[in-house]
Scaffold this active site. Structure first.
Site, mmCIF file in Angstrom:
data_model
loop_
_atom_site.group_PDB
_atom_site.id
_atom_site.type_symbol
_atom_site.label_atom_id
_atom_site.label_comp_id
_atom_site.label_asym_id
_atom_site.label_seq_id
_atom_site.Cartn_x
_atom_site.Cartn_y
_atom_site.Cartn_z
ATOM 1 N N SER A 64 6.121 -4.515 0.114
ATOM 2 C CA SER A 64 6.426 -5.865 -0.217
ATOM 3 C C SER A 64 7.555 -5.765 -1.129
ATOM 4 O O SER A 64 7.791 -4.878 -2.049
ATOM 5 C CB SER A 64 5.399 -6.591 -0.838
ATOM 6 O OG SER A 64 5.655 -7.998 -1.132
ATOM 7 N N TYR A 103 -1.930 -7.418 -6.878
ATOM 8 C CA TYR A 103 -1.248 -6.988 -5.468
ATOM 9 C C TYR A 103 0.193 -6.323 -5.600
ATOM 10 O O TYR A 103 0.573 -5.327 -5.043
ATOM 11 C CB TYR A 103 -0.996 -8.271 -4.914
ATOM 12 C CG TYR A 103 -0.019 -8.339 -3.539
ATOM 13 C CD1 TYR A 103 -0.662 -7.863 -2.435
ATOM 14 C CD2 TYR A 103 1.392 -8.687 -3.515
ATOM 15 C CE1 TYR A 103 -0.014 -7.900 -1.066
ATOM 16 C CE2 TYR A 103 2.043 -8.397 -2.334
ATOM 17 C CZ TYR A 103 1.497 -8.165 -1.166
ATOM 18 O OH TYR A 103 2.343 -8.111 0.049
#
Length: 254
Positions: free
Chosen positions: A138, A152
């Site tokens: 990401s 995350y």
């Protein structure tokens, strides 16, 4: 013209929805034999029927389940040519409220799960002769931060640290290890947040649109080709230029 991937065995973890389902769809359209893995059997069954894939119920945070994914791909499709380690979770929790269990859950799926899936697939990837590992990381973590996603972001940055060393170790076996780093991608979850939220997100992207799951799938497809055989340890950002502006003012004149 790229070498076709038709007939090759492709495993996509977290393949029942969102980006994973988009990756699986792109490979299935290209003629690959696709196996999607995930924890929700009903969602997997529906996704597999929709895109023309096979499925296996598995939790990537468990080593035995990752081994079963590789075994299932070998039984049904003759091995593993491409592993798309895409499974990931992103529960929102600020650091001050975050528990040890919250951290363990996110790191267990996103980072540990990636490592376990790659390890379990190594014999099949080496036997393939053109083994490809493609991680879904990401921009959050490696490039940007978002309140509520510290666990995350850490897991996604950790994937890239794993990727670099794994790429070195696996290169002599003819296996490449790369990552795609999505920006804001239009998935089922984002669509539920409403038009105002989506328009605000689009305004932050130079391309003036959210990415599609196919945008990520196409990047993965390229990294799986024979023509990408000399690319390893690379992070491919697919974000419409989202990480480029120095500030909001940089977008104001566009």
């Amino acid at each position: 013209m790229f070498t076709p991937v038709a007939g090759r065995s492709v495993v996509v973890t977290g393949g029942s929805k969102g980006i994973g389902k988009g990756i699986a769809r792109v490979f299935a359209r290209a003629g690959a034999n696709v196996l999607v893995a995930g924890r929700d059997e009903e969602a997997l069954k529906a996704a597999a029927a929709e895109i023309g894939a096979s499925y296996v119920v598995a939790d990537v945070s468990r080593a035995a389940d990752c081994e079963r994914i590789a075994e299932t791909a070998a039984e049904r499709h003759g091995g593993v040519d491409v592993l798309c380690a895409n499974a990931g979770i992103f529960p929102d929790k600020k650091l001050a409220e975050m528990t040890e269990a919250d951290i363990d859950e996110v790191v267990g799926v996103n980072l540990k799960g990636t490592m376990l899936c790659v390890r379990a697939s190594l014999p099949a990837l080496e036997a393939s002769g053109h083994g490809r590992v493609i991680l879904t990381s990401s921009i959050t973590g490696p490039f940007t931060g978002l309140p509520g996603w510290s666990h995350y972001g850490a897991s996604k940055a950790g994937q890239l640290g794993f990727m670099r060393t794994a790429a070195i170790e696996l290169a002599p076996k003819g296996i490449t290890v790369n990552a795609v780093l999505p920006g804001n991608i239009l998935t089922e979850g984002l669509a539920d947040l409403g038009d105002d939220y989506l328009r605000g997100m689009e305004a932050a992207i130079p391309m003036r649109r959210l990415g599609s799951v196919e945008d990520i799938g196409n990047a993965c497809l390229f990294l799986a080709t024979d023509e990408a055989a000399f690319i390893t340890g690379h992070s491919l950002v697919v974000d419409g230029g989202q990480v480029l502006p120095e500030s909001q003012d940089a977008m104001s004149g566009l």
